[in-house]
Design a protein around this motif. Structure first.
Motif, PDB file in Angstrom:
ATOM      1  N   ASP A  52       1.852   6.932  11.913  1.00 54.92           N
ATOM      2  CA  ASP A  52       3.249   7.017  11.301  1.00 54.92           C
ATOM      3  C   ASP A  52       4.298   6.718  12.267  1.00 54.92           C
ATOM      4  O   ASP A  52       5.169   6.200  12.050  1.00 54.92           O
ATOM      5  CB  ASP A  52       3.128   8.657  11.211  1.00 54.92           C
ATOM      6  N   GLU A  53       3.582   6.709  13.764  1.00 57.48           N
ATOM      7  CA  GLU A  53       4.449   6.348  14.773  1.00 57.48           C
ATOM      8  C   GLU A  53       4.903   5.059  14.800  1.00 57.48           C
ATOM      9  O   GLU A  53       6.155   4.489  14.955  1.00 57.48           O
ATOM     10  CB  GLU A  53       3.982   6.774  16.043  1.00 57.48           C
ATOM     11  N   ASP A 103       7.247   4.000  12.110  1.00 50.54           N
ATOM     12  CA  ASP A 103       8.741   4.375  12.332  1.00 50.54           C
ATOM     13  C   ASP A 103       9.385   3.424  13.103  1.00 50.54           C
ATOM     14  O   ASP A 103      10.621   3.211  12.935  1.00 50.54           O
ATOM     15  CB  ASP A 103       8.750   5.890  12.923  1.00 50.54           C
ATOM     16  N   VAL A 104       8.521   2.822  14.101  1.00 52.46           N
ATOM     17  CA  VAL A 104       9.019   1.981  15.051  1.00 52.46           C
ATOM     18  C   VAL A 104       9.428   0.638  14.244  1.00 52.46           C
ATOM     19  O   VAL A 104      10.443   0.007  14.606  1.00 52.46           O
ATOM     20  CB  VAL A 104       7.934   1.730  16.000  1.00 52.46           C
ATOM     21  N   LEU A 120      -0.139   3.672  19.373  1.00 53.88           N
ATOM     22  CA  LEU A 120       0.612   4.605  18.234  1.00 53.88           C
ATOM     23  C   LEU A 120      -0.148   4.823  17.410  1.00 53.88           C
ATOM     24  O   LEU A 120      -0.831   3.955  16.842  1.00 53.88           O
ATOM     25  CB  LEU A 120       1.926   3.565  18.157  1.00 53.88           C
ATOM     26  N   HIS A 121       0.106   6.259  16.785  1.00 56.23           N
ATOM     27  CA  HIS A 121      -0.538   6.370  15.450  1.00 56.23           C
ATOM     28  C   HIS A 121       0.258   6.010  14.525  1.00 56.23           C
ATOM     29  O   HIS A 121       1.280   5.207  14.458  1.00 56.23           O
ATOM     30  CB  HIS A 121      -0.335   7.882  15.358  1.00 56.23           C
ATOM     31  N   THR A 130      -7.177   5.327  15.208  1.00 57.95           N
ATOM     32  CA  THR A 130      -5.817   5.693  15.939  1.00 57.95           C
ATOM     33  C   THR A 130      -6.037   6.447  16.945  1.00 57.95           C
ATOM     34  O   THR A 130      -7.088   7.366  17.134  1.00 57.95           O
ATOM     35  CB  THR A 130      -4.956   6.156  14.915  1.00 57.95           C
ATOM     36  N   PRO A 131      -4.917   6.703  17.979  1.00 55.33           N
ATOM     37  CA  PRO A 131      -3.783   5.708  18.034  1.00 55.33           C
ATOM     38  C   PRO A 131      -4.281   4.084  18.138  1.00 55.33           C
ATOM     39  O   PRO A 131      -5.225   3.881  18.971  1.00 55.33           O
ATOM     40  CB  PRO A 131      -2.991   6.049  18.966  1.00 55.33           C
ATOM     41  N   HIS A 152       5.347  -0.406  23.514  1.00 58.20           N
ATOM     42  CA  HIS A 152       5.229   0.863  23.387  1.00 58.20           C
ATOM     43  C   HIS A 152       4.160   1.775  23.863  1.00 58.20           C
ATOM     44  O   HIS A 152       4.169   2.910  24.129  1.00 58.20           O
ATOM     45  CB  HIS A 152       5.657   1.710  22.249  1.00 58.20           C
TER      46      HIS A 152
END
Length: 386
Positions: free
Chosen positions: A184-185, A188-189, A181-182, A216-217, A178
């Protein structure tokens, strides 16, 4: 000349010599040494329980340590510089030039160098007569490497809280698929595509192993890119592929079912300087390792690994005090002491991880109960045959 002025002169000289110094300044003295703290990063690496004022690598990648004094306290400083010989290739006492010159011959005879500082900076630099390679220098070198690579490795390797190390590869697969990504992201993934609810722990593990950037990200490090390439070559293109590989290891180890993935993980672990030294100690003790014998070796030869990787945060201070007092035997011979300072995770999750990556044999039994119930005689660590 006061100690802060000597400290500043020493740093200037080290910079000119292309040395790579780290400093230790107690928090209570931060204001007095503000100039020093502005010029160099701090360390918390000990040699025999003491923090060298300056510690680092020379321009030829050897470990050096410096004890800094002004024009007072030289006798105490001499004792500390002699102690630092245990964990450094070269050890120095730095002080006001006239004061240290009176002790230079004695220190030189004992293998300690001297650095004399005047109003204009360093006026005399006398190297030790020979470099000393000591029992603890590998430990200090490893910790310095870990400190210097702070942006690459994101924590102590034994704090990894998940028993199944394949979970530390999940963030690698997610970011590879992807992009950056941060946190939290990424969590979620992992929850949606991997069916995993402990995303923070998986990310922390990937960071500790140097697979993800700490900032981050999150992006893949060079090692993370290499891991992603290996995973794709093994047919792991997405998180569902990784989940299926993990499901296949239930009741067994990664090493037994997916040897290439175990090799990948083992290499990731071994790159971490702290783990590399711990593995070295394990192999010296093997093939059957009594945990208290391992503690003894760590305390004697790799005390910083013992303090950082084995001890709890609270136990670390108690252990450091005992090392400084010369009461090291209590750390592996007194049950009330070692049961108090050792981190439970070392005996449970970490043992499981070592079995999965093929360092420990599958018959090694982990300990998931209270430390007070642990019997090292009943649960030896058995090294895997490779």
């Amino acid at each position: 000349m006061n100690e802060a002025a000597v400290f500043s002169g020493v740093l200037t000289e080290l910079e000119e010599r292309n040395y790579d110094p780290l400093v230790h300044v107690p928090e209570a003295h931060a204001e007095t040494y503000a100039d020093v703290l502005d010029r160099a990063e701090q360390h918390r690496i000990t040699i025999r329980g003491r923090y060298p004022d300056v510690l680092g690598f020379t321009e030829t990648d050897r470990v050096f340590a410096v004890e800094v004094k002004g024009d007072e306290g030289l006798l105490r400083g001499m004792g500390q510089a002699l102690t630092y010989q245990r964990g450094a290739h070269v050890s120095y006492l730095a002080a006001e030039a006239t004061a240290v010159e009176g002790h230079a011959d004695l220190l030189h005879a004992k293998g300690v160098g001297t650095i004399g500082v005047g109003d204009g900076g360093v006026t005399a630099w006398r190297d030790p007569p020979a470099a000393e390679s000591t029992a603890e220098v590998a430990d200090v070198r490893g910790q310095l490497s870990l400190r210097a690579g702070g942006a690459e490795f994101g924590g102590d390797v034994t704090t990894l809280s998940l028993a199944q190390p394949l979970n530390y590869l999940a963030p690698v697969v997610a970011v590879d698929r992807h992009g950056p990504l941060h946190r939290d992201e990424l969590g979620d993934v992992l929850a949606e595509e991997y069916g995993f609810g402990a995303g923070d722990a998986a990310v922390a593990g990937a960071r500790a192993l140097g697979l993800l950037t700490t900032a981050t990200p999150h992006e893949l490090t060079d090692q993370g890119d290499l891991a992603a390439t290996v995973l794709r070559g093994y047919g792991v293109e997405d998180l569902d592929d990784l989940r299926l590989r993990k499901d296949e290891t239930r009741g067994r180890t990664v090493a037994a079912v997916h040897e290439p993935l175990a090799v990948l993980l083992r290499n990731c672990f071994t790159r971490h300087p702290e783990f590399g030294l711990l593995l070295e100690a394990l192999r010296k003790e093997g093939p059957r390792v009594h945990f208290l014998d391992l503690l003894e070796r760590l305390v004697r030869e790799y005390p910083n690994v013992f303090l950082g990787a084995v001890c709890t945060a609270r136990g670390r201070e108690r252990a450091r005090t005992l090392i400084e007092r010369g009461e090291t035997a209590r750390l592996y011979g007194d049950r009330d002491v070692w049961a108090d300072v050792v981190r439970n995770n070392v005996l449970f999750n970490f043992v499981q991880q070592l079995k999965h990556v093929g360092v420990l044999a599958s018959e090694t039994r982990s300990h998931g109960r209270a430390m007070a119930e642990y019997d090292p005689d009943e649960k030896p660590w058995v090294l895997a045959e490779r």
